[in-house]
Scaffold this motif. Structure first.
Motif, PDB file in Angstrom:
ATOM      1  N   ARG A 170       0.789  -1.073  -0.086  1.00 25.78           N
ATOM      2  CA  ARG A 170      -0.033  -0.015  -0.024  1.00 25.78           C
ATOM      3  C   ARG A 170       0.739   1.022  -0.041  1.00 25.78           C
ATOM      4  O   ARG A 170       0.770   2.091  -0.806  1.00 25.78           O
ATOM      5  CB  ARG A 170      -0.974   0.005   1.137  1.00 25.78           C
ATOM      6  N   LEU A 173       2.383   1.564  -3.277  1.00 26.35           N
ATOM      7  CA  LEU A 173       1.750   2.267  -4.553  1.00 26.35           C
ATOM      8  C   LEU A 173       1.695   3.723  -4.025  1.00 26.35           C
ATOM      9  O   LEU A 173       1.539   4.488  -5.203  1.00 26.35           O
ATOM     10  CB  LEU A 173       0.327   1.566  -4.147  1.00 26.35           C
ATOM     11  N   THR A 174       1.513   4.234  -2.920  1.00 30.62           N
ATOM     12  CA  THR A 174       1.469   5.382  -2.722  1.00 30.62           C
ATOM     13  C   THR A 174       2.701   6.349  -3.169  1.00 30.62           C
ATOM     14  O   THR A 174       2.680   7.660  -3.771  1.00 30.62           O
ATOM     15  CB  THR A 174       1.280   5.958  -1.092  1.00 30.62           C
ATOM     16  N   ALA A 180      -3.184   3.958  -2.198  1.00 31.89           N
ATOM     17  CA  ALA A 180      -4.137   2.889  -1.979  1.00 31.89           C
ATOM     18  C   ALA A 180      -5.443   3.501  -1.138  1.00 31.89           C
ATOM     19  O   ALA A 180      -6.412   3.019  -1.294  1.00 31.89           O
ATOM     20  CB  ALA A 180      -3.373   2.046  -0.904  1.00 31.89           C
ATOM     21  N   LEU A 183      -7.909   4.203  -3.563  1.00 32.63           N
ATOM     22  CA  LEU A 183      -8.688   2.893  -3.983  1.00 32.63           C
ATOM     23  C   LEU A 183     -10.142   2.641  -3.754  1.00 32.63           C
ATOM     24  O   LEU A 183      -9.887   2.357  -2.542  1.00 32.63           O
ATOM     25  CB  LEU A 183      -7.675   1.750  -4.429  1.00 32.63           C
ATOM     26  N   LEU A 185     -11.753  -0.573  -3.719  1.00 30.05           N
ATOM     27  CA  LEU A 185     -11.347  -1.809  -3.810  1.00 30.05           C
ATOM     28  C   LEU A 185     -12.657  -2.672  -4.517  1.00 30.05           C
ATOM     29  O   LEU A 185     -12.622  -3.492  -5.403  1.00 30.05           O
ATOM     30  CB  LEU A 185     -11.113  -2.743  -2.657  1.00 30.05           C
ATOM     31  N   ILE A 198      -2.052  -1.665 -11.243  1.00 30.63           N
ATOM     32  CA  ILE A 198      -1.536  -2.337 -10.047  1.00 30.63           C
ATOM     33  C   ILE A 198      -0.787  -3.520 -10.054  1.00 30.63           C
ATOM     34  O   ILE A 198       0.211  -3.740  -9.394  1.00 30.63           O
ATOM     35  CB  ILE A 198      -2.650  -2.656  -8.991  1.00 30.63           C
ATOM     36  N   TRP A 430      -1.372  -9.670  -4.420  1.00 29.73           N
ATOM     37  CA  TRP A 430      -1.190  -8.315  -4.784  1.00 29.73           C
ATOM     38  C   TRP A 430      -2.508  -7.639  -4.347  1.00 29.73           C
ATOM     39  O   TRP A 430      -2.638  -6.521  -3.763  1.00 29.73           O
ATOM     40  CB  TRP A 430      -1.387  -7.746  -6.228  1.00 29.73           C
ATOM     41  N   LYS A 431      -3.910  -8.497  -4.549  1.00 31.55           N
ATOM     42  CA  LYS A 431      -5.166  -7.874  -3.926  1.00 31.55           C
ATOM     43  C   LYS A 431      -5.183  -8.133  -2.130  1.00 31.55           C
ATOM     44  O   LYS A 431      -5.677  -7.336  -1.541  1.00 31.55           O
ATOM     45  CB  LYS A 431      -6.340  -8.598  -4.533  1.00 31.55           C
ATOM     46  N   LEU A 434      -3.653  -5.364  -0.444  1.00 28.68           N
ATOM     47  CA  LEU A 434      -4.288  -4.023  -0.515  1.00 28.68           C
ATOM     48  C   LEU A 434      -5.593  -4.167   0.646  1.00 28.68           C
ATOM     49  O   LEU A 434      -5.997  -3.007   0.874  1.00 28.68           O
ATOM     50  CB  LEU A 434      -4.873  -3.652  -1.968  1.00 28.68           C
TER      51      LEU A 434
END
Length: 438
Positions: A170, A173-174, A180, A183, A185, A198, A430-431, A434
């Motif tokens: 997370r 990604l930032t 994150a 997002l 989801l 992603i 990956w999910k 998050l």
């Protein structure tokens, strides 16, 4: 130290500290926020280069934004500066007096002290400040030994410990421009372009890991330098280890085998060490600096739990892979290492588990007296034998431990399975990284 030199260091370090900007907010700040206006000393520990100094700056920024801390009331020093080499515990009092004289702070003072464990006796000075001065104190250190029994007894009831790990996915990604927190989801992940972006960033994260500077520059060659610094400066030099070859071979073996079960005797045989105590001392040094972490077998019998070997994980999956010199990566073990680190960041109490038939579950999460989740990690369930093995291990865990949740973390497969022993969630890594896990 000379008073003039102390003045120069106070001014220089503070200007550099307050001048830092564009930092990625850390997930651990939510934990720190709960303690921010309490009296206790905040002790931030974690592996070298994981962002402890940046966290201090972020905490300072929060305090300044809220109007709690004025610039004149802030003292920042990093004791990793070689100019502190002659600094001793006796210099703390003159240092604080010099700060008061230089800045003339009014009201509560805020002290941010990096790598303070380098000065023996630091805890007694901070304990006295805590008792007699109007201060809020934040300190960092790169090894767990800074809270040794002697230090902990001095600070009993006066401190809170916070551990900083390299960036989570997370946070990564930032840093890369896809916060994150922004997002949704339930919606965004159904947009092909967002999902593809992603996935691309996740591939980068697997390759270069979460050390902030490596993640920012994309320069994975920094990882080998980090490894040398941690091993030689934080372990070998600090702990006075004489046989460098033994601990180097041990650390490289552990880096190459994340998620493996290792006994002291087996590790001793691998590096040619007969003494189990020597192996224990090496492992304690490696864990004290957060380079490796171990988890125990879960068993309702504490005796069996203690006497079974532990599983090992590296502080950053990419770091272990960068120095292990393996010809082919075991992506399943790299993913397992990433899941372990995510669970640690979330503050989970984690074990592995083996059924009486010898089937292993990678992680079981304990909350209070109960096991709340059993997690298996594998790169793919496409092979029927692999699928059967993972499902059967979860079946036996569900029946023996009564876990509320059963999860299989994969590379790309997603879905759910309803079985006679419970519901199994199948989630891409990956999910899963998050998602908010409490």
């Amino acid at each position: 130290m000379e008073k003039q030199q102390i003045k120069e260091l106070i001014i220089e370090h503070k200007e550099r500290f307050l001048g830092r900007g564009n930092l990625v907010r850390r997930d651990v700040q939510a934990e720190v926020a709960r303690y921010l206006f309490q009296r206790e000393i905040i002790v931030v520990t974690g592996i070298r280069r994981s962002g402890k100094s940046s966290l201090l700056r972020l905490i300072c920024e929060d305090l300044m934004t809220q109007g709690s801390a004025l610039p004149a009331n802030i003292l920042y020093l990093n004791f990793d500066d070689e100019r502190f080499i002659s600094f001793t515990a006796q210099d703390f009092a003159p240092l604080y007096e010099t700060f008061l004289e230089l800045e003339n702070p009014q009201g509560r003072r805020y002290l941010f002290l990096d790598e303070i464990q380098r000065i023996p006796g630091w805890e007694r000075w901070l304990s006295r400040l805590y008792e007699f001065e109007d201060v809020r104190i934040f300190v960092t250190g790169s090894n767990a030994a800074m809270l040794s029994p002697e230090v902990a007894s001095t600070l009993t009831g006066r401190h809170r410990q916070v551990t900083v790990w390299p960036f989570s996915f997370r946070e990564f990604l930032t840093l890369r421009g896809m916060p994150a927190a922004d997002l949704d989801l339930t919606r965004d992940l159904h947009r092909p372009e967002t999902k593809a972006a992603i996935r691309r960033l996740f591939a980068d994260y697997v390759e270069i890991g979460g050390f902030p500077e490596v993640a920012r520059t994309g320069d994975a060659t920094l990882l080998e330098q980090y490894w040398r610094d941690i091993l030689y400066r934080d372990v070998i030099a600090r702990y006075g280890i004489k046989n460098i070859k033994e601990i180097k071979e041990l650390s490289l073996f552990l880096a190459a085998h994340p998620g493996s079960v290792q006994s002291y005797r087996n590790l001793g045989n691998l590096i040619g060490v007969r003494s189990v105590n020597t192996v224990k001392n090496y492992l304690n040094a490696l864990t004290d600096v957060y380079l490796f972490q171990f988890i125990d077998l879960f068993d309702y019998s504490l005796k069996r739990q203690i006497y079974n070997p532990s599983k090992v994980y590296c502080a950053d999956g990419a770091l272990g892979n960068a120095v292990s010199f393996r010809f082919s990566r075991n992506i399943g073990h790299i993913y397992e290492n990433m899941v372990f680190l995510a669970l640690k960041r979330r503050g989970s109490e984690v074990f592995y588990w083996k059924s009486p038939r010898g089937r292993e579950v990678d992680f079981v999460v304990k909350s209070g007296p109960r096991i709340t989740e059993a997690i298996q990690v594998c790169s793919s369930l496409a092979d029927p034998q692999t699928r059967q093995r993972e499902f059967q291990a979860l079946r036996e865990a569900a029946e023996a431990l009564q876990a509320d949740r059963l999860t299989i973390v994969t590379d790309a497969e997603e879905g759910s399975e309803r079985t006679d022993f419970g519901h199994i969630a199948i989630v891409p890594l990956w999910k899963w990284l998050l998602e908010e896990h409490k």
